[in-house]
Write an enzyme that holds these catalytic residues in place. Structure first.
Site, PDB file in Angstrom:
ATOM      1  N   VAL A  30       0.824  -1.217   0.000  1.00  0.00           N
ATOM      2  CA  VAL A  30       0.000   0.000   0.000  1.00  0.00           C
ATOM      3  C   VAL A  30       0.858   1.267   0.000  1.00  0.00           C
ATOM      4  CG1 VAL A  30      -1.997  -1.093   1.083  1.00  0.00           C
ATOM      5  CG2 VAL A  30      -0.206  -0.101   2.521  1.00  0.00           C
ATOM      6  N   ALA A  85      13.996   4.207  -8.958  1.00  0.00           N
ATOM      7  CA  ALA A  85      15.460   4.166  -8.890  1.00  0.00           C
ATOM      8  C   ALA A  85      16.075   5.056  -9.975  1.00  0.00           C
ATOM      9  CB  ALA A  85      15.933   2.727  -9.060  1.00  0.00           C
ATOM     10  N   HIS A 115      11.952  -3.968 -38.939  1.00  0.00           N
ATOM     11  CA  HIS A 115      10.838  -4.904 -39.108  1.00  0.00           C
ATOM     12  C   HIS A 115      11.379  -6.323 -39.148  1.00  0.00           C
ATOM     13  CE1 HIS A 115       7.078  -6.620 -40.548  1.00  0.00           C
ATOM     14  NE2 HIS A 115       7.804  -7.296 -41.432  1.00  0.00           N
TER      15      HIS A 115
END
Ligand code: NAI
Length: 432
Positions: A233, A283, A406
Site C-alpha cells: 500500500v 530508482a 521490421h
C-alpha cells in the site's frame, strides 16, 4: 546496516525482475507446444533454485558496486549516518563505534521502506511486506495482496504464473490506478486470464489469523481466507533519526524531504535525492536527482528535468507509459488518439504474445505528442523511443515518421502514431 545498492538492488528492482524472469520462463515452457516443442513431461519449477539464482545476481551486482567505489576512489563507511551539524556527519557502526566526517556538502539518499498501516500488522510470517516476499522459503497455496499498485500487480502476475491462487484488493477504481484508465482496464482483462481475482473500489478493513492462515475482512462485508497476505500500500520515507530536526531541514506535508529543482534542501549545502524526496519513487529518477545534486555541489547550476520519464511495470504483460494520461491531456487541451492492437502486428504473432495495445495521445491542433501508453510484450523496452520523443517536444507525425526496423514490437508505436492521423495501413480503413 544494509548492503550497498539499497532497495533497488537488494529488495526491489533487481531481485523482483530476476524472479519475474523465472516465472515468465516457466510460463513460456508450459506453452512450449504452441511453439512446436513437445514436452515429454510437464515442467516443474523449483522456488529454492529461483531464489538462489536471484541471490547470485544480486550478490554479483552488490560486489560490482564495491569494485566501482574502489576504482572511482569512493570511501565507504558501513554504519548509520546522522547529520550532526550542517557540515558534519556522524557514522555509528554495528559495534557502536562513532566516526565523525567533515563535509562541505551532504547528499541525503536514505530512500523509503514499505508503509505499515495499523489494520495490517505485518509480522513477516503470515502478513508480509514486499521485503519478506524475497525471503519466502516456500510459496503459499493462496495469497491476498492488499493494493493493486505497481508492487501488488507485479507480484500478482508473478505468483499466479507460479500457480499461487491470487486475490487482489484495490481501494481505487482500477488496477494500476495511477496509469491511464484505458491501460488499467486492459490490464484487468489480463489479470483475469491469469486467474487473479481482483476486487476494485474495495478496501481491506482488517486481517486476522485464521485456520487457513489469515482472514481478511473487506469493506463490502465479505471475508477472504488465504494462507498469507502481502501488504503493498505504498512507501514511507526514511527520515527518522538522521538529524533532520537537529539541523532544521524542512519536510513536505507527507513527511518527505523538501528540495528545490537543484535538489537543495532549505540548507543550501545539504541536498536530498531519490525516494526520500517523495516526488517520484523510482530508482532511475533517483539517479537523475543524484547527477543534478552532484553537479550543483561542485558549483554547477543544474536543474532536474523529469520531462519524458517513463513508467515501466513488469507485470504480465508488461505496462509502460510516458507523458500524460488521456484524462490529464483532455483536461489541458483538445486531444486526438491513435491506437494499435498487438494482435495486428506480425512480430507479436511470431512471439506468441498478441495481448495488448499502444495508445498515442496528441494535441489535436499542434500535433504535439502528449502521451504514449503501452500494454504488451517488451513494453518496458520499447517505450524509450516515445520517451525521447516527449522529452524532445516532438510531434506525433515525427514519432511516426521514423523508419522502424521490421519485424519488431516497436512498430506498434509507429502504427499507433499513424493511426492518430488515420494513416495506419495495417489497420482496416475507418469509415468516415
Ligand atoms: P503504489 O502507491 O503504487 O500502490 C499502492 C496501492 O494500494 C494504491 O493503488 C492504493 O490505492 C492501494 N491501497 C492503499 N490502501 C489500501 C487499502 N486499505 N486497501 C486496498 N488498497 C489500498 O505503491 P506500491 O505498489 O507499494 O509501490 C511503491 C512504490 O514503488 C511506487 O511508488 C512504485 O512506483 C515503486 N515501484 C516501482 C516499480 C517499477 O518501476 N517497476 C516496481 C515496484 C515498485
Amino acid at each position: 546496516m544494509d548492503k550497498l545498492g539499497g532497495v533497488c538492488l537488494n529488495r526491489g528492482c533487481i531481485p523482483s525482475k530476476a524472479l519475474i524472469a523465472s516465472a515468465v520462463q516457466y510460463d513460456k515452457i508450459k506453452k512450449a507446444e504452441e511453439f512446436g516443442i513437445r514436452l515429454t513431461s510437464p515442467p516443474v519449477y523449483d522456488w529454492t533454485a529461483m531464489r538462489a539464482r536471484k541471490d547470485k545476481i544480486v550478490g554479483m551486482l552488490v560486489g560490482g558496486i564495491g569494485q566501482l567505489f574502489k576504482s572511482h576512489g569512493v570511501t565507504h563507511y558501513n554504519g548509520f549516518g546522522k547529520i550532526s551539524r550542517t557540515d558534519e556527519v556522524m557514522v555509528i557502526d554495528e559495534d557502536g563505534k562513532e566516526t565523525t566526517l567533515k563535509a562541505k556538502n551532504i547528499i541525503i539518499a536514505t530512500g523509503s521502506r514499505s508503509r505499515n498501516l495499523p489494520p495490517f500488522p505485518v509480522d513477516g510470517k503470515r502478513i508480509l511486506n514486499s521485503d519478506h516476499m524475497f525471503e519466502l522459503e516456500n510459496l503459499p497455496k493462496s495469497i491476498l495482496i492488499i493494493g493493486a499498485g505497481v508492487i501488488g500487480c507485479e507480484w500478482a502476475c508473478m505468483l499466479s504464473m507460479l500457480n499461487v491462487e491470487v486475490t487482489v484488493v484495490e481501494l481505487l477504481e482500477h488496477a494500476l490506478p495511477l496509469e491511464d484508465s484505458g491501460v488499467g482496464k486492459l490490464f484487468e482483462r489480463e489479470l483475469k486470464k491469469l486467474k487473479v481475482t481482483l476486487h476494485t473500489k474495495t478496501s481491506v478493513e482488517s486481517v486476522q489469523p485464521s485456520p487457513e492462515g489469515v482472514a481478511a475482512k473487506l469493506s463490502n462485508g465479505s471475508v477472504i481466507e488465504t494462507n498469507q497476505v502481502l501488504v503493498a500500500v505504498g512507501r514511507a520515507f526514511n527520515t527518522e533519526d538522521i538529524g533532520l530536526e537537529e539541523v532544521g531541514i524542512k519536510l513536505n506535508k507527507n513527511g518527505s524531504i523538501k528540495t528545490n529543482a537543484e535538489m537543495r534542501t532549505n540548507i543550501p549545502n545539504i541536498f536530498a535525492i531519490g525516494d526520500v524526496r517523495g516526488e517520484i519513487l523510482l530508482a532511475y529518477t533517483a539517479v537523475h536527482d543524484g547527477a543534478v545534486a552532484v553537479d550543483n555541489a561542485l558549483g554547477g547550476k543544474a536543474k532536474k528535468n523529469y520531462l519524458g520519464v517513463p513508467s515501466v511495470i513488469f507485470t504480465h504483460p508488461e505496462v509502460a507509459t510516458v507523458g500524460l494520461t488521456e484524462a490529464e491531456a483532455a483536461e489541458k487541451t483538445e486531444i486526438a488518439i491513435g491506437k494499435f492492437p498487438l494482435r495486428a502486428l506480425g512480430k507479436a504473432h511470431t512471439e506468441n504474445e498478441i495481448a495488448g495495445e499502444v495508445k498515442v495521445i496528441g494535441d489535436k491542433k499542434t500535433d504535439k505528442l502528449l502521451g504514449v501508453h503501452i500494454i504488451g510484450v517488451h513494453a518496458t523496452e520499447i517505450i524509450h523511443t516515445a520517451a525521447l520523443a516527449i522529452n524532445r517536444g516532438m510531434t506525433v507525425k515525427q514519432l511516426g515518421s521514423l523508419i522502424y526496423g521490421h519485424p519488431v514490437i516497436s512498430e506498434s508505436i509507429m502504427e499507433a502514431a499513424h493511426d492518430l492521423h488515420g494513416e495506419s495501413v495495417h489497420l482496416a480503413k475507418k469509415r468516415k
